[in-house]
Design a protein around this motif. Structure first.
Motif, PDB file in Angstrom:
ATOM      1  N   ILE A 143      21.520  46.322 -11.315  1.00  0.00           N
ATOM      2  CA  ILE A 143      20.928  45.480 -12.364  1.00  0.00           C
ATOM      3  C   ILE A 143      20.060  46.310 -13.302  1.00  0.00           C
ATOM      4  O   ILE A 143      20.174  46.223 -14.529  1.00  0.00           O
ATOM      5  N   ILE A 144      19.199  47.141 -12.727  1.00  0.00           N
ATOM      6  CA  ILE A 144      18.296  47.930 -13.569  1.00  0.00           C
ATOM      7  C   ILE A 144      19.067  48.989 -14.350  1.00  0.00           C
ATOM      8  O   ILE A 144      18.691  49.352 -15.473  1.00  0.00           O
ATOM      9  N   ILE A 145      20.168  49.489 -13.792  1.00  0.00           N
ATOM     10  CA  ILE A 145      21.006  50.451 -14.515  1.00  0.00           C
ATOM     11  C   ILE A 145      21.613  49.790 -15.748  1.00  0.00           C
ATOM     12  O   ILE A 145      21.584  50.343 -16.849  1.00  0.00           O
ATOM     13  N   ILE A 146      22.158  48.599 -15.568  1.00  0.00           N
ATOM     14  CA  ILE A 146      22.779  47.892 -16.691  1.00  0.00           C
ATOM     15  C   ILE A 146      21.745  47.563 -17.761  1.00  0.00           C
ATOM     16  O   ILE A 146      21.992  47.720 -18.962  1.00  0.00           O
ATOM     17  N   GLN A 147      20.566  47.125 -17.330  1.00  0.00           N
ATOM     18  CA  GLN A 147      19.522  46.753 -18.291  1.00  0.00           C
ATOM     19  C   GLN A 147      19.018  47.939 -19.100  1.00  0.00           C
ATOM     20  O   GLN A 147      18.566  47.773 -20.237  1.00  0.00           O
ATOM     21  N   SER A 148      19.094  49.132 -18.536  1.00  0.00           N
ATOM     22  CA  SER A 148      18.551  50.304 -19.227  1.00  0.00           C
ATOM     23  C   SER A 148      19.615  51.106 -19.968  1.00  0.00           C
ATOM     24  O   SER A 148      19.330  52.189 -20.471  1.00  0.00           O
ATOM     25  N   LEU A 149      20.835  50.577 -20.045  1.00  0.00           N
ATOM     26  CA  LEU A 149      21.884  51.277 -20.781  1.00  0.00           C
ATOM     27  C   LEU A 149      21.601  51.236 -22.280  1.00  0.00           C
ATOM     28  O   LEU A 149      21.021  50.269 -22.778  1.00  0.00           O
ATOM     29  N   PRO A 150      22.016  52.277 -23.020  1.00  0.00           N
ATOM     30  CA  PRO A 150      21.790  52.282 -24.470  1.00  0.00           C
ATOM     31  C   PRO A 150      22.622  51.223 -25.165  1.00  0.00           C
ATOM     32  O   PRO A 150      23.628  50.785 -24.664  1.00  0.00           O
ATOM     33  N   ASP A 193      35.807  45.624 -25.771  1.00  0.00           N
ATOM     34  CA  ASP A 193      34.449  45.257 -26.177  1.00  0.00           C
ATOM     35  C   ASP A 193      33.566  44.859 -25.001  1.00  0.00           C
ATOM     36  O   ASP A 193      32.359  44.688 -25.165  1.00  0.00           O
ATOM     37  N   GLN A 194      34.149  44.702 -23.834  1.00  0.00           N
ATOM     38  CA  GLN A 194      33.347  44.357 -22.667  1.00  0.00           C
ATOM     39  C   GLN A 194      32.599  45.600 -22.176  1.00  0.00           C
ATOM     40  O   GLN A 194      33.068  46.727 -22.357  1.00  0.00           O
ATOM     41  N   PRO A 195      31.416  45.427 -21.557  1.00  0.00           N
ATOM     42  CA  PRO A 195      30.650  46.584 -21.072  1.00  0.00           C
ATOM     43  C   PRO A 195      31.393  47.309 -19.958  1.00  0.00           C
ATOM     44  O   PRO A 195      31.450  46.866 -18.820  1.00  0.00           O
ATOM     45  N   VAL A 196      31.955  48.456 -20.301  1.00  0.00           N
ATOM     46  CA  VAL A 196      32.797  49.189 -19.359  1.00  0.00           C
ATOM     47  C   VAL A 196      32.015  49.637 -18.132  1.00  0.00           C
ATOM     48  O   VAL A 196      32.513  49.583 -17.007  1.00  0.00           O
TER      49      VAL A 196
END
Length: 273
Positions: free
Chosen positions: A266-273, A72-75
């Motif tokens: 950071i911006i990649i993680i924030q923009s993930l679906p 369940d953690q963000p892979v």
């Protein structure tokens, strides 16, 4: 003291000791994992220590355990940590088109387990493929998402020219929108075919698409409105930036994409679906 606070204390204690006494830090974390085997932060801290110590075998085992025990953690966050710890190769990734073609044509059902060598040459392409799959879901929906579409363009360079048809699909969407904003474009897009296509979009024949690819271009437009006309200065800035970018086409692609993963984490993680 609650279990959560106990875990935080043990992790903090290990962090304080790792620079002076790595063995003591590992002992604290082993004890912590024994007491709290279901705590993700303890496992991740153990992995971080092994990764920073360049102990690839043990770091790989711990990373695998995280994927298995904490689904369940963000892979992708963990994958970006891996990419950040890689040392870029001095050569572009070598693609075996025969093997990759067979892998794509072979249908898979259920979960997909892959065993990879713990090297940047093997891990980075796999991480890029996973990120690409995530952003593709958002980039080509009916709603507009320029950030995801820009990430897709950057990542498509890795599999070029296999990804050319999807890149042209992205160009079609930009044309339909009539505008496109991605301020990291000139930081990470060095593919000459892509540069030519974006330069063409600015022409009359290309539809005069409004492209905001320069950092703070909105402020530049306002500035040039006062000093040099509404768009004259911005066009000149775009032309000069494109010329500089063409000179970077020989830059090592591995290094460019590695820098993209690290600098834009950071911006990649924030923009993930």
């Amino acid at each position: 003291m609650s279990a959560q606070k106990d875990c935080e204390f043990l992790v903090k204690r290990a962090r304080d000791l790792v620079s002076e006494d790595p063995c003591a830090a590992k002992a604290w974390l082993i004890t912590a994992r024994t007491l709290y085997p279901t705590d993700f932060n303890i496992q991740h801290e153990m992995y971080t220590i092994e990764r920073n110590a360049e102990k690839t075998a043990s770091a790989g085992r711990l990373l695998y355990d995280m994927f298995i025990n904490f689904p369940d953690q963000p892979v992708v966050c963990a994958l970006l940590d891996v990419v950040g710890g890689l040392v870029p190769q001095n050569q572009d990734p070598v693609k075996n088109t025969d093997e990759s073609g067979k892998a794509r044509n072979k249908p898979r059902k259920g979960n997909d387990l892959r065993l990879l060598p713990c090297t940047s040459k093997a891990i980075l392409p796999f991480c890029l493929q996973l990120m690409f799959a995530c952003f593709k879901l958002r980039a080509f929906t009916d709603s507009r998402d320029d950030l995801s579409l820009g990430h897709v363009v950057v990542l498509l360079q890795h599999d070029w020219p296999q990804g050319e048809s999807l890149f042209l699909k992205a160009i079609d969407k930009i044309c339909q929108q009539g505008s496109f904003q991605y301020e990291n474009f000139f930081n990470y897009v060095t593919n000459i075919d892509m540069l030519e296509e974006f330069a063409y979009l600015r022409t009359t024949e290309g539809g005069r698409v409004q492209l905001e690819l320069l950092p703070n271009q909105g402020m530049l437009i306002k500035h040039h409105t006062v000093t040099r006309g509404i768009t004259k200065g911005v066009k000149e800035d775009f032309r000069l930036a494109m010329e500089r970018q063409v000179s970077r086409c020989g830059e090592n692609l591995y290094t460019v994409l590695h820098r993209f993963c690290v600098n834009e984490k950071i911006i990649i993680i924030q923009s993930l679906p």
